[in-house]
Design a protein around this motif. Sequence first.
Motif, PDB file in Angstrom:
ATOM      1  N   TYR A 128       0.838  -1.198   0.000  1.00  0.00           N
ATOM      2  CA  TYR A 128       0.000   0.000   0.000  1.00  0.00           C
ATOM      3  C   TYR A 128       0.879   1.257   0.000  1.00  0.00           C
ATOM      4  O   TYR A 128       1.799   1.359   0.823  1.00  0.00           O
ATOM      5  N   GLU A 132      -2.014   6.215   1.017  1.00  0.00           N
ATOM      6  CA  GLU A 132      -3.268   5.460   0.856  1.00  0.00           C
ATOM      7  C   GLU A 132      -3.429   4.386   1.920  1.00  0.00           C
ATOM      8  O   GLU A 132      -4.478   3.748   1.997  1.00  0.00           O
ATOM      9  N   ARG A 135      -6.317   4.763   4.482  1.00  0.00           N
ATOM     10  CA  ARG A 135      -7.624   4.727   3.817  1.00  0.00           C
ATOM     11  C   ARG A 135      -7.970   3.312   3.368  1.00  0.00           C
ATOM     12  O   ARG A 135      -9.102   2.848   3.583  1.00  0.00           O
ATOM     13  N   ARG A 136      -7.025   2.614   2.747  1.00  0.00           N
ATOM     14  CA  ARG A 136      -7.312   1.253   2.277  1.00  0.00           C
ATOM     15  C   ARG A 136      -7.506   0.296   3.460  1.00  0.00           C
ATOM     16  O   ARG A 136      -8.378  -0.582   3.423  1.00  0.00           O
ATOM     17  N   TRP A 278      -8.802   8.401   7.264  1.00  0.00           N
ATOM     18  CA  TRP A 278      -8.328   9.641   6.630  1.00  0.00           C
ATOM     19  C   TRP A 278      -7.470  10.436   7.611  1.00  0.00           C
ATOM     20  O   TRP A 278      -6.422  10.973   7.238  1.00  0.00           O
ATOM     21  N   ASP A 281      -3.893   9.225   7.932  1.00  0.00           N
ATOM     22  CA  ASP A 281      -3.019   9.612   6.824  1.00  0.00           C
ATOM     23  C   ASP A 281      -2.606  11.076   6.881  1.00  0.00           C
ATOM     24  O   ASP A 281      -1.586  11.455   6.309  1.00  0.00           O
TER      25      ASP A 281
END
Length: 366
Positions: A128, A132, A135-136, A278, A281
């Motif tokens: 990843y 991201e 979020r993933r 979110w 990150d």
Amino acid sequence: MVDRDRTAVTYRCECWRALSAGVIEAAGTIFLLLIAVRYYKTGPLAKAMVAGGGSLGLILAPWVVLRVEASGWPVAKAAARLAALGAASFLVMALVPALPLYVAGCVLAMTTSSAAIPLLTQIYQENYPDRERGRRFARAMMIRIAVAALFSDLAGRALSHHLDQFRWLLLVFAGAFAFASVCLGRCPSRPLTASGGTHPFHALRYVRDDRIFRQTLIAWMFLGFALVMMAPLRVEYLANPRYGVRWQGQLLTAGTVALLTGVIPNIARLILNPLWGWLFDHMNFFILRLTLNLGFALGILSFFVSGSAAGLVAGAVFFGISNAGADVAWGLWVTKFAPPDRVADYMAVHICFTGVRGVLAPLAAF
């Protein structure tokens, strides 16, 4: 650069695995202890072993990482084999319903699940992209949470009327582990980079050498001990008639226990999980962690101090909201501090200390 094809395949496999992870989570947080309390009527030691069984896997995580490193296995293949061992454990528990075997099987199955966590974190690090990852991870977690909430409700209703049929539930748990093994086996991964260490806990040297890592672990130890004490006590507090907790004037059924410890918290987790992904990150990690700590404190006070149905529901909601952020923070925070090729080692150290408090806290709580 992270290969986008590896990202896509990993994400797809993780979304499928999340289906079984939700069932396994419900097993470890609710139903294994509920069966021990209501069906086997176990004593404090057995309850503490069932509640803290997964913590053994956390303690052994540095050794597991070292063995995977020495074997040269791709990390996903190693994690798949651990999940297969968990499936076999539940299968034996279902076929031979005896209390000693039940307790031992719970410990072994949940040990295999938790021991694989550093390997999963290494997969996320490799596959990843940095911007991201949270979020993933959170999107796959949403599937896991939704399944945990739905399964908690359905299984709780079933056990409310047919507690003696819990062996069918153990077979479902075995199937969940087997499906997780298949999904993990299809994830792209590489063997771990050799570190040159031979001592089973050689990764603990990073605590000595990395000051920020060391201080964060110390702070997490205090918070985590309280949270791990509180988690099994939520089930004990609601399920054990000696505490006299009532819902609409009646002692709580297994379904109501599952509602307050599984369904409501998981609905709150499901709604807030994308936001926390979110924030992970984009937000300073330590501010994020302090916010989560406040939410957990409010949840503990509401659940255990209020003495009302509204307080129980409020505590469940606060716990779910905070746990949504803790899922992401606990599972990924080392990726912000560790060298890319040492993420599994850092994570192994982190969860080893989690395991220490996971063994001691349920004993202290009960």
